[in-house]
Design a protein around this motif. Structure first.
Motif, PDB file in Angstrom:
ATOM      1  N   GLY A 152      -3.540  -6.996 -13.824  1.00 25.65           N
ATOM      2  CA  GLY A 152      -4.673  -6.142 -13.530  1.00 25.65           C
ATOM      3  C   GLY A 152      -5.538  -5.896 -14.746  1.00 25.65           C
ATOM      4  N   GLY A 158      -5.683   1.358  -8.722  1.00 24.88           N
ATOM      5  CA  GLY A 158      -5.171   0.457  -7.694  1.00 24.88           C
ATOM      6  C   GLY A 158      -6.253   0.009  -6.735  1.00 24.88           C
ATOM      7  N   LEU A 159      -7.130   0.943  -6.359  1.00 24.60           N
ATOM      8  CA  LEU A 159      -8.343   0.645  -5.607  1.00 24.60           C
ATOM      9  C   LEU A 159      -9.478   1.437  -6.230  1.00 24.60           C
ATOM     10  CD1 LEU A 159      -7.161   0.757  -1.860  1.00 24.60           C
ATOM     11  CD2 LEU A 159      -7.690  -1.283  -3.210  1.00 24.60           C
ATOM     12  N   ASP A 173      -9.558  -4.338  -6.015  1.00 22.68           N
ATOM     13  CA  ASP A 173      -8.176  -3.968  -6.318  1.00 22.68           C
ATOM     14  C   ASP A 173      -8.006  -3.776  -7.822  1.00 22.68           C
ATOM     15  OD1 ASP A 173      -8.011  -6.509  -7.454  1.00 22.68           O
ATOM     16  OD2 ASP A 173      -6.618  -7.314  -5.968  1.00 22.68           O
ATOM     17  N   LYS A 174      -6.773  -3.604  -8.278  1.00 23.86           N
ATOM     18  CA  LYS A 174      -6.528  -3.299  -9.693  1.00 23.86           C
ATOM     19  C   LYS A 174      -6.864  -4.457 -10.621  1.00 23.86           C
ATOM     20  CE  LYS A 174      -1.609  -4.469  -9.375  1.00 23.86           C
ATOM     21  NZ  LYS A 174      -0.231  -3.915  -9.471  1.00 23.86           N
ATOM     22  N   VAL A 179     -12.101  -6.672  -2.180  1.00 26.31           N
ATOM     23  CA  VAL A 179     -11.229  -6.370  -1.043  1.00 26.31           C
ATOM     24  C   VAL A 179     -12.008  -6.591   0.253  1.00 26.31           C
ATOM     25  CG1 VAL A 179      -9.990  -4.510   0.140  1.00 26.31           C
ATOM     26  CG2 VAL A 179      -9.780  -4.792  -2.346  1.00 26.31           C
ATOM     27  N   VAL A 205      -3.451  -6.796   0.660  1.00 26.61           N
ATOM     28  CA  VAL A 205      -3.443  -5.861  -0.464  1.00 26.61           C
ATOM     29  C   VAL A 205      -2.148  -5.057  -0.367  1.00 26.61           C
ATOM     30  CG1 VAL A 205      -4.561  -3.857  -1.518  1.00 26.61           C
ATOM     31  CG2 VAL A 205      -5.951  -5.735  -0.597  1.00 26.61           C
ATOM     32  N   VAL A 208      -0.762   0.887  -2.335  1.00 26.14           N
ATOM     33  CA  VAL A 208      -1.279   1.535  -3.543  1.00 26.14           C
ATOM     34  C   VAL A 208      -0.970   3.029  -3.455  1.00 26.14           C
ATOM     35  CG1 VAL A 208      -3.361   2.081  -4.854  1.00 26.14           C
ATOM     36  CG2 VAL A 208      -3.133  -0.161  -3.740  1.00 26.14           C
ATOM     37  N   GLN A 232       1.365  -3.643   3.839  1.00 28.53           N
ATOM     38  CA  GLN A 232      -0.055  -3.848   3.559  1.00 28.53           C
ATOM     39  C   GLN A 232      -0.786  -2.520   3.490  1.00 28.53           C
ATOM     40  OE1 GLN A 232      -1.877  -6.338   6.515  1.00 28.53           O
ATOM     41  NE2 GLN A 232      -3.747  -6.678   5.336  1.00 28.53           N
ATOM     42  N   GLN A 233      -1.665  -2.384   2.495  1.00 26.80           N
ATOM     43  CA  GLN A 233      -2.471  -1.175   2.370  1.00 26.80           C
ATOM     44  C   GLN A 233      -3.594  -1.182   3.400  1.00 26.80           C
ATOM     45  OE1 GLN A 233      -1.918   1.524   0.232  1.00 26.80           O
ATOM     46  NE2 GLN A 233      -3.395   2.366   1.686  1.00 26.80           N
ATOM     47  N   THR A 242      -7.391  -9.640   0.133  1.00 23.26           N
ATOM     48  CA  THR A 242      -8.241 -10.290  -0.853  1.00 23.26           C
ATOM     49  C   THR A 242      -8.446 -11.727  -0.378  1.00 23.26           C
ATOM     50  OG1 THR A 242      -6.312 -10.844  -2.209  1.00 23.26           O
ATOM     51  CG2 THR A 242      -7.543  -8.833  -2.798  1.00 23.26           C
TER      52      THR A 242
END
Length: 275
Positions: A152, A158-159, A173-174, A179, A205, A208, A232-233, A242
């Motif tokens: 990262g 993280g976002l 993202d990081k 995204v 993703v 987070v 998954q976020q 991504t």
């Protein structure tokens, strides 16, 4: 020692049949040198072995069961032997929830990827941001995969939000990578229409922490437990991805692909999508 290994009988004259069966049970691991990943651990057939970020090595624990195990079959521990020139003391086993014994390397459970069709394939690399080819020492084979913040960018949450000259404010993202959302997904009930080969192009993703978000809505900020076992976020209950075609921060090559993939606004809307 019987625990964690196979009890072998010395071969005697006239016992060739038993010796043959014993040899068949022995499965020596191997190592191949990938131009992209470096040294990669394989099974005796040359198939790439993987480790899962949601597992633990201390103590060894597998968290891939059910549908996940269909995509990521566990490597059996029975008869497994260290690859030539590697540390045999790193080879071990863990008992899975179904009672079977799974191979571990440095405590990490080992898997194959169901969509790898032959030796030298590494299609599971980076899937979901949680699956990585294994190095001979049990670490991630990808260069810098075990590095700070998984590669990262320094200082990024993280976002967070990046201002794109064409799309306006979009979520990254990081690593600073764009995204995306998929129009074929649904937020309620939460469902992803991107599975199998789709995930090769559109990695999920990973979850987070809610306190690791800057400038992005936390409405519907929940972890989606996918049927394939990947976590998954989501934003506003929409699964996030991504794009493998984005090579560096600032790229938006996934924008508008197929008329179904779009960057995400800080409010979890489709950025730049047709009205």
């Amino acid at each position: 020692m019987r625990s964690g290994g196979e009890h072998r009988f010395p071969q005697r004259p006239g016992r060739g049949k038993r010796g043959s069966r014993t040899a068949a049970r022995r499965r020596r691991l191997a190592v191949w040198d990938s131009k992209k990943l470096g040294k990669v651990l394989t099974d005796s057939e040359g198939f790439t072995l993987y480790r899962f970020d949601k597992d633990t090595s201390e103590p060894p624990t597998s968290n891939c069961d059910g549908d996940c195990a269909k995509v990521w079959p566990a490597v059996p521990a029975q008869g497994a032997e260290a690859a030539a020139g590697t540390d045999a003391s790193l080879i071990g086993e863990v008992t899975r929830s179904d009672g079977t014994k799974q191979l571990t390397v440095a405590g990490w459970p080992m898997y194959r990827y169901a969509e790898d069709t032959g030796p030298g394939d590494a299609g599971g690399q980076g899937v979901g941001g949680t699956w990585f080819a294994a190095a001979p020492d049990g670490k991630k084979a990808a260069v810098n995969a075990d590095g700070p913040a998984d590669g990262g960018q320094a200082g990024l949450a993280g976002l967070s939000v990046r201002e794109d000259p064409e799309l306006g404010d979009i979520v990254v993202d990081k690593r600073g990578m764009t995204v995306y959302r998929f129009k074929k997904d649904s937020a309620w009930p939460m469902k992803s229409a991107c599975t199998g080969d789709c995930l090769q192009k559109w990695p999920v993703v990973a979850p987070v922490p809610k306190n690791d978000v800057e400038g992005v809505t936390t409405k519907g900020f929940v972890t989606f437990d996918r049927p394939d076992g990947i976590k998954q976020q989501s934003l506003d209950c929409w699964p996030l991805y991504t794009f493998s075609g984005d090579a560096k921060p600032g790229d938006t090559n996934g924008q508008g692909v197929g008329g179904t993939w779009y960057a995400v606004s800080p409010e979890a809307k489709l950025a730049g999508a047709p009205e």
